[in-house]
Design a protein around this motif. Structure first.
Motif, PDB file in Angstrom:
ATOM      1  N   THR A  62       0.678  -1.311  -0.245  1.00 51.78           N
ATOM      2  CA  THR A  62      -0.003   0.057   0.013  1.00 51.78           C
ATOM      3  C   THR A  62       0.727   1.423   0.145  1.00 51.78           C
ATOM      4  O   THR A  62       0.550   2.195  -0.622  1.00 51.78           O
ATOM      5  CB  THR A  62      -0.744   0.101   1.366  1.00 51.78           C
ATOM      6  OG1 THR A  62      -1.797  -1.135   1.216  1.00 51.78           O
ATOM      7  CG2 THR A  62      -1.759   1.139   1.240  1.00 51.78           C
ATOM      8  N   ASN A  63       1.785   1.471   0.643  1.00 56.26           N
ATOM      9  CA  ASN A  63       2.782   2.572   1.025  1.00 56.26           C
ATOM     10  C   ASN A  63       4.125   2.622   0.185  1.00 56.26           C
ATOM     11  O   ASN A  63       4.904   3.374   0.162  1.00 56.26           O
ATOM     12  CB  ASN A  63       2.793   2.739   2.186  1.00 56.26           C
ATOM     13  CG  ASN A  63       1.804   2.883   3.176  1.00 56.26           C
ATOM     14  OD1 ASN A  63       0.692   3.686   2.725  1.00 56.26           O
ATOM     15  ND2 ASN A  63       1.407   2.490   4.425  1.00 56.26           N
ATOM     16  N   GLY A  64       4.372   1.256  -0.450  1.00 57.43           N
ATOM     17  CA  GLY A  64       5.434   1.311  -1.326  1.00 57.43           C
ATOM     18  C   GLY A  64       6.857   0.924  -0.531  1.00 57.43           C
ATOM     19  O   GLY A  64       6.803   0.927   0.438  1.00 57.43           O
ATOM     20  N   GLU A  84      13.772   1.237   2.918  1.00 55.43           N
ATOM     21  CA  GLU A  84      12.770   2.043   3.808  1.00 55.43           C
ATOM     22  C   GLU A  84      11.386   1.633   3.767  1.00 55.43           C
ATOM     23  O   GLU A  84      10.804   1.602   2.779  1.00 55.43           O
ATOM     24  CB  GLU A  84      12.735   3.496   3.481  1.00 55.43           C
ATOM     25  CG  GLU A  84      14.527   3.998   3.451  1.00 55.43           C
ATOM     26  CD  GLU A  84      14.503   5.577   2.706  1.00 55.43           C
ATOM     27  OE1 GLU A  84      13.418   6.215   2.815  1.00 55.43           O
ATOM     28  OE2 GLU A  84      15.639   5.633   2.062  1.00 55.43           O
ATOM     29  N   LEU A  85      10.812   1.211   4.876  1.00 60.26           N
ATOM     30  CA  LEU A  85       9.249   0.915   5.003  1.00 60.26           C
ATOM     31  C   LEU A  85       8.784   1.454   5.994  1.00 60.26           C
ATOM     32  O   LEU A  85       9.107   1.308   7.311  1.00 60.26           O
ATOM     33  CB  LEU A  85       9.373  -0.887   5.336  1.00 60.26           C
ATOM     34  CG  LEU A  85      10.096  -1.648   4.330  1.00 60.26           C
ATOM     35  CD1 LEU A  85      10.030  -2.857   4.993  1.00 60.26           C
ATOM     36  CD2 LEU A  85       9.566  -1.622   3.060  1.00 60.26           C
ATOM     37  N   GLY A  86       8.180   2.470   5.725  1.00 57.03           N
ATOM     38  CA  GLY A  86       7.567   3.465   6.805  1.00 57.03           C
ATOM     39  C   GLY A  86       8.634   3.857   7.499  1.00 57.03           C
ATOM     40  O   GLY A  86       9.661   4.630   7.163  1.00 57.03           O
ATOM     41  N   LYS A  87       8.357   4.249   8.849  1.00 51.24           N
ATOM     42  CA  LYS A  87       9.528   4.412   9.851  1.00 51.24           C
ATOM     43  C   LYS A  87      10.649   3.594   9.995  1.00 51.24           C
ATOM     44  O   LYS A  87      11.837   4.120  10.774  1.00 51.24           O
ATOM     45  CB  LYS A  87       8.971   4.857  11.169  1.00 51.24           C
ATOM     46  CG  LYS A  87       7.879   5.897  11.046  1.00 51.24           C
ATOM     47  CD  LYS A  87       7.403   6.318  12.504  1.00 51.24           C
ATOM     48  CE  LYS A  87       6.435   7.360  12.507  1.00 51.24           C
ATOM     49  NZ  LYS A  87       6.034   7.905  13.798  1.00 51.24           N
ATOM     50  N   TYR A  88      10.566   2.642   9.304  1.00 55.44           N
ATOM     51  CA  TYR A  88      11.737   1.616   9.585  1.00 55.44           C
ATOM     52  C   TYR A  88      12.614   1.369   8.586  1.00 55.44           C
ATOM     53  O   TYR A  88      12.559   1.627   7.115  1.00 55.44           O
ATOM     54  CB  TYR A  88      11.028  -0.101   9.662  1.00 55.44           C
ATOM     55  CG  TYR A  88      10.313  -0.240  10.796  1.00 55.44           C
ATOM     56  CD1 TYR A  88      10.556  -0.891  12.277  1.00 55.44           C
ATOM     57  CD2 TYR A  88       8.932   0.187  10.977  1.00 55.44           C
ATOM     58  CE1 TYR A  88      10.054  -0.897  13.386  1.00 55.44           C
ATOM     59  CE2 TYR A  88       8.101   0.026  12.232  1.00 55.44           C
ATOM     60  CZ  TYR A  88       8.653  -0.602  13.267  1.00 55.44           C
ATOM     61  OH  TYR A  88       8.007  -0.646  14.452  1.00 55.44           O
ATOM     62  N   ARG A  89      13.930   1.006   8.840  1.00 55.52           N
ATOM     63  CA  ARG A  89      15.166   0.963   7.775  1.00 55.52           C
ATOM     64  C   ARG A  89      15.627  -0.541   8.098  1.00 55.52           C
ATOM     65  O   ARG A  89      15.884  -1.078   9.016  1.00 55.52           O
ATOM     66  CB  ARG A  89      16.095   1.877   8.284  1.00 55.52           C
ATOM     67  CG  ARG A  89      15.660   3.446   8.426  1.00 55.52           C
ATOM     68  CD  ARG A  89      15.282   4.117   6.895  1.00 55.52           C
ATOM     69  NE  ARG A  89      14.800   5.436   6.848  1.00 55.52           N
ATOM     70  CZ  ARG A  89      13.504   5.564   6.778  1.00 55.52           C
ATOM     71  NH1 ARG A  89      12.536   4.815   7.222  1.00 55.52           N
ATOM     72  NH2 ARG A  89      13.349   6.952   6.965  1.00 55.52           N
TER      73      ARG A  89
END
Length: 245
Positions: A62-64, A84-89
């Protein structure tokens, strides 16, 4: 061995070795890397690792999925890339010497001129140069010195293979498997890759609830070596794998 370093807000959470051919990332519990955050899709992305190479594919999240600030669908990972997945790296670390570069997942080895010449001879079927004649007696090493060891015989070149579509709108079409990695299937439905390795061709499941079938049997989580005239069923389409004469 390559690994991922998971972090959030510059705080390292854990390290994950990429010791599987397929490493899934997502919010659901069955993923190899579970990130329980609403910004992460249930099945967000997957990393396929073959030998020393890994490539990332977004599973229509959904958010790429982003790598080094750029949104990607497919990406050949290189040392120190940051996913990068949301706030996670997820930092990709692979300190093995780089042997290849990406071009649509097709890699070209940088070889010394003499290696390229021998490879060309093998691919063309022409005989290699005859070995040099044995040295004359006055050129033999002195007593007590070991004679030079002859290099091992070169392994036979892997024959070129192809797949022919047997069913569907593309029935009859043939695709030569000349790339190191060839992606097959329908994104969002079922995707697999065929890896061209020095010792054979291997089919690996990448995406989809169902695994590809070979001769009517679903493959497991490990890469499946393909044999001449194997029939692959993927995303509702049957295709035949065969070696070209």
């Amino acid at each position: 061995m390559a690994k991922l370093i998971l972090s959030m807000d510059n705080l390292v959470l854990k390290e994950i070795p990429l010791n599987k051919e397929r490493t899934s990332i997502g919010r659901k519990a069955h993923n190899d890397i579970q990130i329980d955050n609403l910004a992460i899709s249930g099945e967000h992305a997957v990393i396929v690792t073959i030998l020393n190479d890994s490539f990332l594919e977004d599973l229509n999240s959904t958010n790429g999925t982003f790598v080094n600030g750029q949104q990607v669908k497919k990406h050949f990972l290189q040392n120190n890339d940051v996913i990068e997945l949301g706030k996670y790296r997820l930092k990709y670390v692979n300190e093995a010497p780089a042997l290849a570069s990406q071009a649509d997942f097709e890699k070209t080895m940088v070889l010394r001129p003499e290696v390229m010449r021998k490879a060309a001879e093998q691919m063309s079927g022409k005989p290699a140069e005859a070995p040099p004649a044995a040295p004359a007696a006055d050129m033999m090493p002195p007593v007590g010195m070991a004679p030079p060891v002859a290099p091992p015989a070169a392994a036979p070149a892997l024959p070129l293979a192809a797949i022919q579509v047997l069913t569907g709108s593309n029935a009859g079409k043939t695709l030569d498997l000349v790339k190191t990695l060839t992606t097959l299937g329908k994104p969002g439905v079922q995707v697999a890759v065929i890896a061209r390795r020095p010792h054979g061709y291997f089919l690996t499941h990448v995406e989809g609830a169902k695994r590809p079938q070979v001769n009517g049997v679903a493959i497991d989580t490990q890469a499946h070596e393909l044999k001449d005239h194997d029939v692959i069923e993927l995303a509702g389409v049957k295709m035949e794998f065969f070696f070209k004469s």
